[in-house]
Scaffold this motif. Structure first.
Motif, PDB file in Angstrom:
ATOM      1  N   SER A   1      -3.135  12.708  19.220  1.00 11.88           N
ATOM      2  CA  SER A   1      -2.562  13.252  20.455  1.00 11.88           C
ATOM      3  C   SER A   1      -2.025  14.648  20.155  1.00 11.88           C
ATOM      4  CB  SER A   1      -1.428  12.354  20.944  1.00 11.88           C
ATOM      5  OG  SER A   1      -0.336  12.398  20.021  1.00 11.88           O
ATOM      6  N   GLU A   2      -1.627  15.364  21.203  1.00 14.84           N
ATOM      7  CA  GLU A   2      -1.071  16.699  21.004  1.00 14.84           C
ATOM      8  C   GLU A   2       0.157  16.651  20.107  1.00 14.84           C
ATOM      9  OE1 GLU A   2      -2.142  19.747  21.820  1.00 14.84           O
ATOM     10  OE2 GLU A   2      -3.985  18.711  22.417  1.00 14.84           O
ATOM     11  N   GLU A   3       1.001  15.653  20.304  1.00 10.42           N
ATOM     12  CA  GLU A   3       2.205  15.526  19.473  1.00 10.42           C
ATOM     13  C   GLU A   3       1.837  15.216  18.030  1.00 10.42           C
ATOM     14  OE1 GLU A   3       5.618  15.912  19.803  1.00 10.42           O
ATOM     15  OE2 GLU A   3       4.894  17.023  21.546  1.00 10.42           O
ATOM     16  N   GLU A   4       0.852  14.340  17.834  1.00 11.85           N
ATOM     17  CA  GLU A   4       0.453  13.958  16.468  1.00 11.85           C
ATOM     18  C   GLU A   4      -0.184  15.126  15.721  1.00 11.85           C
ATOM     19  OE1 GLU A   4      -0.328   9.169  17.162  1.00 11.85           O
ATOM     20  OE2 GLU A   4      -1.969  10.609  17.437  1.00 11.85           O
ATOM     21  N   ARG A   5      -0.848  16.023  16.457  1.00 12.91           N
ATOM     22  CA  ARG A   5      -1.444  17.194  15.797  1.00 12.91           C
ATOM     23  C   ARG A   5      -0.385  18.133  15.219  1.00 12.91           C
ATOM     24  NH1 ARG A   5      -5.468  17.032  20.028  1.00 12.91           N
ATOM     25  NH2 ARG A   5      -7.506  16.528  19.119  1.00 12.91           N
ATOM     26  N   LYS A   6       0.834  18.015  15.720  1.00 12.42           N
ATOM     27  CA  LYS A   6       1.919  18.866  15.214  1.00 12.42           C
ATOM     28  C   LYS A   6       2.465  18.363  13.876  1.00 12.42           C
ATOM     29  CE  LYS A   6       3.397  20.132  19.887  1.00 12.42           C
ATOM     30  NZ  LYS A   6       4.503  20.035  20.885  1.00 12.42           N
ATOM     31  N   ILE A   7       2.087  17.161  13.498  1.00 11.89           N
ATOM     32  CA  ILE A   7       2.565  16.588  12.221  1.00 11.89           C
ATOM     33  C   ILE A   7       1.946  17.369  11.062  1.00 11.89           C
ATOM     34  CG2 ILE A   7       2.534  14.535  10.748  1.00 11.89           C
ATOM     35  CD1 ILE A   7       2.447  12.853  13.335  1.00 11.89           C
ATOM     36  N   GLY A   8       2.788  17.775  10.128  1.00 13.76           N
ATOM     37  CA  GLY A   8       2.287  18.530   8.982  1.00 13.76           C
ATOM     38  C   GLY A   8       2.027  17.688   7.748  1.00 13.76           C
ATOM     39  N   PHE A   9       2.437  16.421   7.802  1.00 17.16           N
ATOM     40  CA  PHE A   9       2.283  15.514   6.664  1.00 17.16           C
ATOM     41  C   PHE A   9       0.889  14.881   6.759  1.00 17.16           C
ATOM     42  CE2 PHE A   9       4.311  11.650   4.333  1.00 17.16           C
ATOM     43  CZ  PHE A   9       3.953  12.190   3.103  1.00 17.16           C
ATOM     44  N   CYS A  10       0.036  15.191   5.780  1.00 16.58           N
ATOM     45  CA  CYS A  10      -1.388  14.833   5.874  1.00 16.58           C
ATOM     46  C   CYS A  10      -1.821  13.908   4.734  1.00 16.58           C
ATOM     47  CB  CYS A  10      -2.240  16.103   5.849  1.00 16.58           C
ATOM     48  SG  CYS A  10      -1.899  17.217   7.224  1.00 16.58           S
ATOM     49  N   ASN A  11      -2.946  13.274   4.942  1.00 20.54           N
ATOM     50  CA  ASN A  11      -3.487  12.339   3.960  1.00 20.54           C
ATOM     51  C   ASN A  11      -4.179  13.089   2.821  1.00 20.54           C
ATOM     52  OD1 ASN A  11      -4.531  10.017   2.713  1.00 20.54           O
ATOM     53  ND2 ASN A  11      -6.363  10.043   4.002  1.00 20.54           N
ATOM     54  N   ALA A  12      -3.744  12.827   1.601  1.00 22.89           N
ATOM     55  CA  ALA A  12      -4.383  13.434   0.423  1.00 22.89           C
ATOM     56  C   ALA A  12      -5.566  12.609  -0.074  1.00 22.89           C
ATOM     57  CB  ALA A  12      -3.356  13.598  -0.702  1.00 22.89           C
ATOM     58  N   GLY A  13      -5.724  11.406   0.463  1.00 22.74           N
ATOM     59  CA  GLY A  13      -6.858  10.560   0.096  1.00 22.74           C
ATOM     60  C   GLY A  13      -6.534   9.532  -0.971  1.00 22.74           C
ATOM     61  N   MET A  14      -5.618   9.848  -1.853  1.00 23.31           N
ATOM     62  CA  MET A  14      -5.278   8.944  -2.950  1.00 23.31           C
ATOM     63  C   MET A  14      -4.253   7.908  -2.493  1.00 23.31           C
ATOM     64  SD  MET A  14      -4.997  11.888  -5.879  1.00 23.31           S
ATOM     65  CE  MET A  14      -4.359  13.087  -4.721  1.00 23.31           C
ATOM     66  N   MET A  15      -4.320   6.736  -3.091  1.00 27.07           N
ATOM     67  CA  MET A  15      -3.336   5.716  -2.751  1.00 27.07           C
ATOM     68  C   MET A  15      -3.168   4.716  -3.890  1.00 27.07           C
ATOM     69  SD  MET A  15      -5.243   3.313   0.116  1.00 27.07           S
ATOM     70  CE  MET A  15      -5.380   4.622   1.321  1.00 27.07           C
TER      71      MET A  15
ATOM     72  N   VAL B   1       0.861  -1.187   0.000  1.00 25.02           N
ATOM     73  CA  VAL B   1       0.000   0.000   0.000  1.00 25.02           C
ATOM     74  C   VAL B   1       0.893   1.231   0.000  1.00 25.02           C
ATOM     75  CG1 VAL B   1      -1.783   1.303   1.232  1.00 25.02           C
ATOM     76  CG2 VAL B   1      -1.831  -1.204   1.273  1.00 25.02           C
ATOM     77  N   VAL B   2       0.574   2.182  -0.871  1.00 31.38           N
ATOM     78  CA  VAL B   2       1.294   3.456  -0.918  1.00 31.38           C
ATOM     79  C   VAL B   2       0.261   4.567  -0.761  1.00 31.38           C
ATOM     80  CG1 VAL B   2       2.819   4.968  -2.228  1.00 31.38           C
ATOM     81  CG2 VAL B   2       3.010   2.475  -2.491  1.00 31.38           C
ATOM     82  N   VAL B   3       0.382   5.322   0.310  1.00 29.87           N
ATOM     83  CA  VAL B   3      -0.535   6.438   0.560  1.00 29.87           C
ATOM     84  C   VAL B   3       0.121   7.726   0.078  1.00 29.87           C
ATOM     85  CG1 VAL B   3      -1.718   7.792   2.330  1.00 29.87           C
ATOM     86  CG2 VAL B   3      -1.628   5.288   2.511  1.00 29.87           C
ATOM     87  N   ILE B   4      -0.619   8.512  -0.681  1.00 38.23           N
ATOM     88  CA  ILE B   4      -0.104   9.798  -1.167  1.00 38.23           C
ATOM     89  C   ILE B   4      -0.460  10.877  -0.150  1.00 38.23           C
ATOM     90  CG2 ILE B   4      -0.246  11.539  -2.992  1.00 38.23           C
ATOM     91  CD1 ILE B   4      -0.846   9.241  -4.954  1.00 38.23           C
ATOM     92  N   GLY B   5       0.570  11.518   0.387  1.00 39.24           N
ATOM     93  CA  GLY B   5       0.366  12.579   1.366  1.00 39.24           C
ATOM     94  C   GLY B   5       0.754  13.934   0.808  1.00 39.24           C
ATOM     95  N   PHE B   6       0.481  14.964   1.580  1.00 40.70           N
ATOM     96  CA  PHE B   6       0.852  16.317   1.184  1.00 40.70           C
ATOM     97  C   PHE B   6       0.980  17.167   2.439  1.00 40.70           C
ATOM     98  CE2 PHE B   6      -3.493  16.671   2.051  1.00 40.70           C
ATOM     99  CZ  PHE B   6      -3.984  17.979   1.932  1.00 40.70           C
ATOM    100  N   ARG B   7       1.532  18.358   2.295  1.00 40.18           N
ATOM    101  CA  ARG B   7       1.761  19.242   3.430  1.00 40.18           C
ATOM    102  C   ARG B   7       0.992  20.553   3.201  1.00 40.18           C
ATOM    103  NH1 ARG B   7       5.877  16.959   6.429  1.00 40.18           N
ATOM    104  NH2 ARG B   7       7.068  15.368   5.293  1.00 40.18           N
ATOM    105  N   PRO B   8      -0.246  20.631   3.680  1.00 37.47           N
ATOM    106  CA  PRO B   8      -1.039  21.847   3.488  1.00 37.47           C
ATOM    107  C   PRO B   8      -0.497  22.986   4.343  1.00 37.47           C
ATOM    108  CG  PRO B   8      -2.198  20.327   4.920  1.00 37.47           C
ATOM    109  CD  PRO B   8      -0.980  19.600   4.420  1.00 37.47           C
ATOM    110  N   PRO B   9      -0.756  24.240   3.963  1.00 34.61           N
ATOM    111  CA  PRO B   9      -0.294  25.370   4.775  1.00 34.61           C
ATOM    112  C   PRO B   9      -0.829  25.305   6.203  1.00 34.61           C
ATOM    113  CG  PRO B   9      -1.058  26.102   2.621  1.00 34.61           C
ATOM    114  CD  PRO B   9      -1.418  24.659   2.735  1.00 34.61           C
ATOM    115  N   ASN B  10      -2.056  24.798   6.340  1.00 35.86           N
ATOM    116  CA  ASN B  10      -2.653  24.618   7.660  1.00 35.86           C
ATOM    117  C   ASN B  10      -3.227  23.204   7.719  1.00 35.86           C
ATOM    118  OD1 ASN B  10      -4.029  24.646  10.050  1.00 35.86           O
ATOM    119  ND2 ASN B  10      -5.422  26.318   9.509  1.00 35.86           N
ATOM    120  N   PRO B  11      -2.635  22.318   8.522  1.00 34.61           N
ATOM    121  CA  PRO B  11      -3.078  20.925   8.527  1.00 34.61           C
ATOM    122  C   PRO B  11      -4.379  20.667   9.291  1.00 34.61           C
ATOM    123  CG  PRO B  11      -1.284  21.229  10.074  1.00 34.61           C
ATOM    124  CD  PRO B  11      -1.447  22.538   9.363  1.00 34.61           C
ATOM    125  N   THR B  12      -4.916  21.686   9.925  1.00 35.41           N
ATOM    126  CA  THR B  12      -6.138  21.511  10.717  1.00 35.41           C
ATOM    127  C   THR B  12      -7.249  20.870   9.883  1.00 35.41           C
ATOM    128  OG1 THR B  12      -5.595  23.456  12.045  1.00 35.41           O
ATOM    129  CG2 THR B  12      -7.876  22.681  12.132  1.00 35.41           C
TER     130      THR B  12
END
Length: 458
Positions: A163-177, A130-141
């Motif tokens: 968690s609080e630490e995980e919310r700091k991650i900027g690498f987000c799911n783009a949905g495609m894989m 499985v390969v998940v395509i991620g991206f780094r949005p300006p605001n990951p919220t």
């Protein structure tokens, strides 16, 4: 890699209520092409050998559109919307054919590029399941975070569960894989709906695959490439990004855009090197421009072919079927439709040429029109080589002007004109000395009387 087969499953069942439109969301256009068509093109450019389009129940419009933009695609209906994994499994019949790679894509991400998909497929070829395509949005919220450990992707965590630490991650799911075809159905069938919404989430296959000892990795797309469209504001944003990319590509290929931000291309515009495009030019679908042409400001061009060293505009309109040959000129406030303008011919200003041929070296005077339509049918006008059509002439089709023919200004031509002949089609001028002064005095007197009467009424 080149010998690996690939199925692209494109999810396009959403109604897109936020678009406030009767048209299915994925059929809204970017650069004159439905969003989902851009996705299909990207998949094909990345080597997809099959396309499975998952549509909503009753989407007849989508079926008809698919036949145009993806004639080889299989369409599958997701009868109930029970989550992304449920949507993918609607294409079970296509997935079960045994493709090496399965790309899962969304019909509302029109800016996805082939390179991003190719990288994902390469990771499958290297052994990932499985390969998940991620991206780094300006605001990951609001985005699901990609949780990695030791170079492997171990989970996709929705923000509310982070968690609080995980919310700091900027690498987000783009949905495609991308999923290895050998594992795709087994992983999808293992997804359950034991969650608050009772839906089957595609993201669950990350942890399912990991639990089975399969490799799961993430690759990165640019924020722009992963942009999803949910409303018309985002549609306009995507259009702007697409146009910016295309303008940059055109300039790097040798095209001069004097004010690039004002030039709009269509998805299929072809434009040759050393062409100069002035500000505020619109290229609609089906335009081919050869090298060395000059397109002046405020011209609108659609379905037209422009040969080398042609001169177009300013304020010219070339409609479908306009065919300008080498060194032809169509000048300001001229309209050409379904007509050939042969080499060196000039249609300089304030003229309409429709359903016609203008021979090489001919000159069309200002205000000339081809009268091609009688309210029921279209008729053809043939203007020979080297012909001269005087200003303000009306050529009533069907009619032929021979080579070297000369039409006097102000003529209405209803009969064909032989080669090298001169044709008049106007009433003989009559001049009456002093009559102009008499008319002015009469009109002035009438106007004064009318003004006086209007004052008396008040």
């Amino acid at each position: 890699m080149n010998q690996r087969t690939c199925l692209s499953v494109i999810l396009a069942a959403g109604e897109g209520t936020r678009m406030k439109s009767a048209l299915p969301k994925v059929l809204h256009q970017i650069a004159g092409l439905p969003m989902v068509s851009h996705v299909v093109k990207a998949a094909e450019a990345a080597g997809a050998t099959g396309v499975a389009l998952v549509i909503g129940h009753g989407s007849d419009e989508m079926r008809k559109a698919a036949a145009k933009f993806a004639p080889e695609a299989e369409t599958f209906v997701q009868e109930k919307r029970l989550g992304t994994a449920h949507a993918v499994i609607a294409a079970r019949a296509a997935i079960s054919k045994g493709y090496d790679d399965v790309l899962v894509m969304f019909g509302d991400t029109p800016l996805i590029d082939a390179d991003t998909l190719t990288v994902a497929r390469l990771r499958l070829a290297e052994g990932a399941a499985v390969v998940v395509i991620g991206f780094r949005p300006p605001n990951p919220t609001g985005y699901g975070r990609l949780i990695e450990k030791g170079g492997k992707l171990i989970a996709i965590r929705e923000e509310k569960d982070c968690s609080e630490e995980e919310r700091k991650i900027g690498f987000c799911n783009a949905g495609m894989m991308a999923v290895a075809g050998a594992h795709a159905l087994k992983l999808l069938d293992a997804v359950d709906n034991k969650n608050a919404k009772g839906e089957y989430y595609l993201t669950d296959i990350v942890e399912i695959a990991g639990a089975q000892g399969l490799d799961v990795v993430a690759t990165e797309a640019s924020f722009e490439s992963a942009l999803g469209i949910n409303n018309r504001a985002e549609l306009a944003q995507a259009e702007a990004i697409w146009q910016q990319r295309r303008r940059h590509e055109a300039m790097l290929s040798g095209v001069t855009l004097i004010a690039p931000e004002t030039v709009y291309f269509s998805h299929d515009t072809e434009i040759g090197a050393d062409t100069i495009v002035e500000p505020n030019v619109w290229f609609g679908p089906g335009v081919m421009v050869a090298s060395g042409a000059k397109i002046h400001a405020f011209s609108h061009i659609e379905g037209a072919t422009i040969a080398s060293n042609c001169d177009v505009g300013p304020f010219a309109r070339l409609r479908p079927g306009a065919d300008l040959r080498n060194k032809a000129k169509v000048g300001n406030f001229c309209e050409v439709k379904q007509a050939v303008i042969e080499e060196g011919a000039k249609v300089n200003h304030l003229t309409y040429i429709g359903d016609a041929r203008v021979g090489a070296g001919a000159n069309i005077g200002a205000g000339t029109i081809t009268c091609n339509y009688d309210g029921y049918s279209k008729f053809f006008t043939d203007i020979g080589e080297g012909a001269f059509i005087g200003s303000n002439s009306s050529l009533v089709a069907p009619v032929t002007i021979g080579n070297g023919g000369y039409i006097a200004s102000g003529s209405v031509i209803t009969e064909s004109v032989p080669d090298d002949a001169l044709a008049f089609g106007r009433a003989r001028q009559k001049t009456i000395p002093g009559k102009g002064k008499e008319l002015r005095e009469r009109f002035a007197s009438a106007a004064a009387a009318k003004k006086k009467a209007a004052g008396a009424d008040h």
